[in-house]
Design an enzyme around this catalytic site. Sequence first.
Site, PDB file in Angstrom:
ATOM      1  N   ASP A  64       0.909  -1.202  -0.028  1.00  0.00           N
ATOM      2  CA  ASP A  64       0.145   0.017   0.101  1.00  0.00           C
ATOM      3  C   ASP A  64       1.061   1.358  -0.067  1.00  0.00           C
ATOM      4  O   ASP A  64       1.088   1.930   0.900  1.00  0.00           O
ATOM      5  CB  ASP A  64      -0.874  -0.133   1.219  1.00  0.00           C
ATOM      6  CG  ASP A  64      -2.030   0.958   1.039  1.00  0.00           C
ATOM      7  OD1 ASP A  64      -2.392   1.541   0.177  1.00  0.00           O
ATOM      8  OD2 ASP A  64      -2.658   1.249   2.239  1.00  0.00           O
ATOM      9  N   GLU A 104      -6.181   5.368  -8.684  1.00  0.00           N
ATOM     10  CA  GLU A 104      -7.412   5.907  -8.417  1.00  0.00           C
ATOM     11  C   GLU A 104      -7.832   7.115  -9.315  1.00  0.00           C
ATOM     12  O   GLU A 104      -7.122   8.011  -9.788  1.00  0.00           O
ATOM     13  CB  GLU A 104      -7.473   6.486  -7.068  1.00  0.00           C
ATOM     14  CG  GLU A 104      -8.804   6.837  -6.287  1.00  0.00           C
ATOM     15  CD  GLU A 104      -8.778   6.565  -4.745  1.00  0.00           C
ATOM     16  OE1 GLU A 104      -9.611   6.891  -4.284  1.00  0.00           O
ATOM     17  OE2 GLU A 104      -7.698   5.920  -4.325  1.00  0.00           O
ATOM     18  N   LYS A 128      -9.410   2.328  -9.215  1.00  0.00           N
ATOM     19  CA  LYS A 128     -10.186   2.540  -7.994  1.00  0.00           C
ATOM     20  C   LYS A 128     -11.003   3.585  -8.192  1.00  0.00           C
ATOM     21  O   LYS A 128     -10.828   4.744  -8.711  1.00  0.00           O
ATOM     22  CB  LYS A 128      -8.995   2.813  -6.939  1.00  0.00           C
ATOM     23  CG  LYS A 128      -7.946   1.743  -6.436  1.00  0.00           C
ATOM     24  CD  LYS A 128      -7.083   2.229  -5.482  1.00  0.00           C
ATOM     25  CE  LYS A 128      -7.773   2.376  -4.060  1.00  0.00           C
ATOM     26  NZ  LYS A 128      -6.600   2.664  -3.341  1.00  0.00           N
ATOM     27  N   THR A 143     -12.842   1.353  -3.460  1.00  0.00           N
ATOM     28  CA  THR A 143     -12.398   1.863  -2.087  1.00  0.00           C
ATOM     29  C   THR A 143     -13.252   2.556  -1.181  1.00  0.00           C
ATOM     30  O   THR A 143     -14.360   2.657  -1.651  1.00  0.00           O
ATOM     31  CB  THR A 143     -11.099   2.426  -2.363  1.00  0.00           C
ATOM     32  OG1 THR A 143     -10.408   2.801  -1.213  1.00  0.00           O
ATOM     33  CG2 THR A 143     -11.450   3.901  -3.237  1.00  0.00           C
ATOM     34  N   PHE A 172     -11.960  -0.854   4.814  1.00  0.00           N
ATOM     35  CA  PHE A 172     -10.973  -0.222   5.398  1.00  0.00           C
ATOM     36  C   PHE A 172     -11.026  -0.617   7.104  1.00  0.00           C
ATOM     37  O   PHE A 172     -11.767  -0.075   7.645  1.00  0.00           O
ATOM     38  CB  PHE A 172     -11.272   1.256   5.355  1.00  0.00           C
ATOM     39  CG  PHE A 172     -10.524   1.926   4.088  1.00  0.00           C
ATOM     40  CD1 PHE A 172     -10.246   1.166   2.875  1.00  0.00           C
ATOM     41  CD2 PHE A 172     -10.105   3.341   3.997  1.00  0.00           C
ATOM     42  CE1 PHE A 172      -9.796   1.961   1.685  1.00  0.00           C
ATOM     43  CE2 PHE A 172      -9.309   3.600   3.183  1.00  0.00           C
ATOM     44  CZ  PHE A 172      -9.179   3.119   1.835  1.00  0.00           C
TER      45      PHE A 172
END
Length: 316
Positions: free
Chosen positions: A17, A90, A126, A150, A172
Amino acid sequence: MASQLDQLKQFTTVVADTGDFLQLAAYAPRDATTNPSLILKAVKQPAYAPLLAQTVGAHRGQPLAALVDRVLVRFGCEILKVVPGRVSTEVDARLSFDTAATIARAQRLVQMYESEGIGRERVLIKMAATWEGIQAAKALEHLGIHCNLTLLFSFSQAVACGEAGVTLISPFVGRIYDWHKKQAGAAWDEAAQAGANDPGVASVTRIWRYFRKFGIDTEVMGASFRNTGQIVALAGCDLLTISPELLGQLQQSEAPLRRALDEVDAKACDARAVSYNEASFRFAMNEDAMAGDKLAEGIRLFAADTRALDALIQAA
């Protein structure tokens, strides 16, 4: 004795990440994920200043939004030189409530990757798991563009993504944990809320079991970890995306690590099948104060970091 990181890789696909691709090789992840905050953090480092300047210089004169996407794709291409699998890139968080604009931006990102010789099978686009984002992902998956949803905090978001045929979701863990800890205040008992009892871990476990029980192909990738205990408690999840700091801690530990999520147990769980349309999805989100709060906050934070990235690119 094998490190905890090596033990984890027996059960779960490990994903890095980070946008800092210079760190990746040490941990040998299969995939990597980025977001506006991680890319912003990376481009502020002196090591990446030449990459930023070169990318902006090569495409100067293009609209700002296109330049930002060029920078995101450049980082993605560099990451894919290190990892053998996929990178997640993203869409601008400011498009989180615009289905058509999200689709168009996702298509442009994929075209940029393909122009660099990167096949779409190695890219996950994303976007936030708003209703609009989920509908954009559904359309994109039909076009052969794979998506990673996400800012996912609720069971309803996960189920809607599964129904839409999304490739992957990123619940998350850490931000769910943060919300519950803040709400509890002085009453929070860290020991009692650890491991399987951690609210973020419990959320991902419920989603993973539901998907396995009902044969939903969407991959579940736990994200946003605060400590290695949360990671260990989700060993066996399809994927886990982990910061370099926590990857390092796992690599340095030789404590025993066992599979925590078991497919046989999942198929035997008492979950009942549910379905969401737009109205029931929005009501479920309204009823879940944590999910509503954290989704809105997450979009605001990503949008703010995207604006900061805009400013850096304009100044380059």
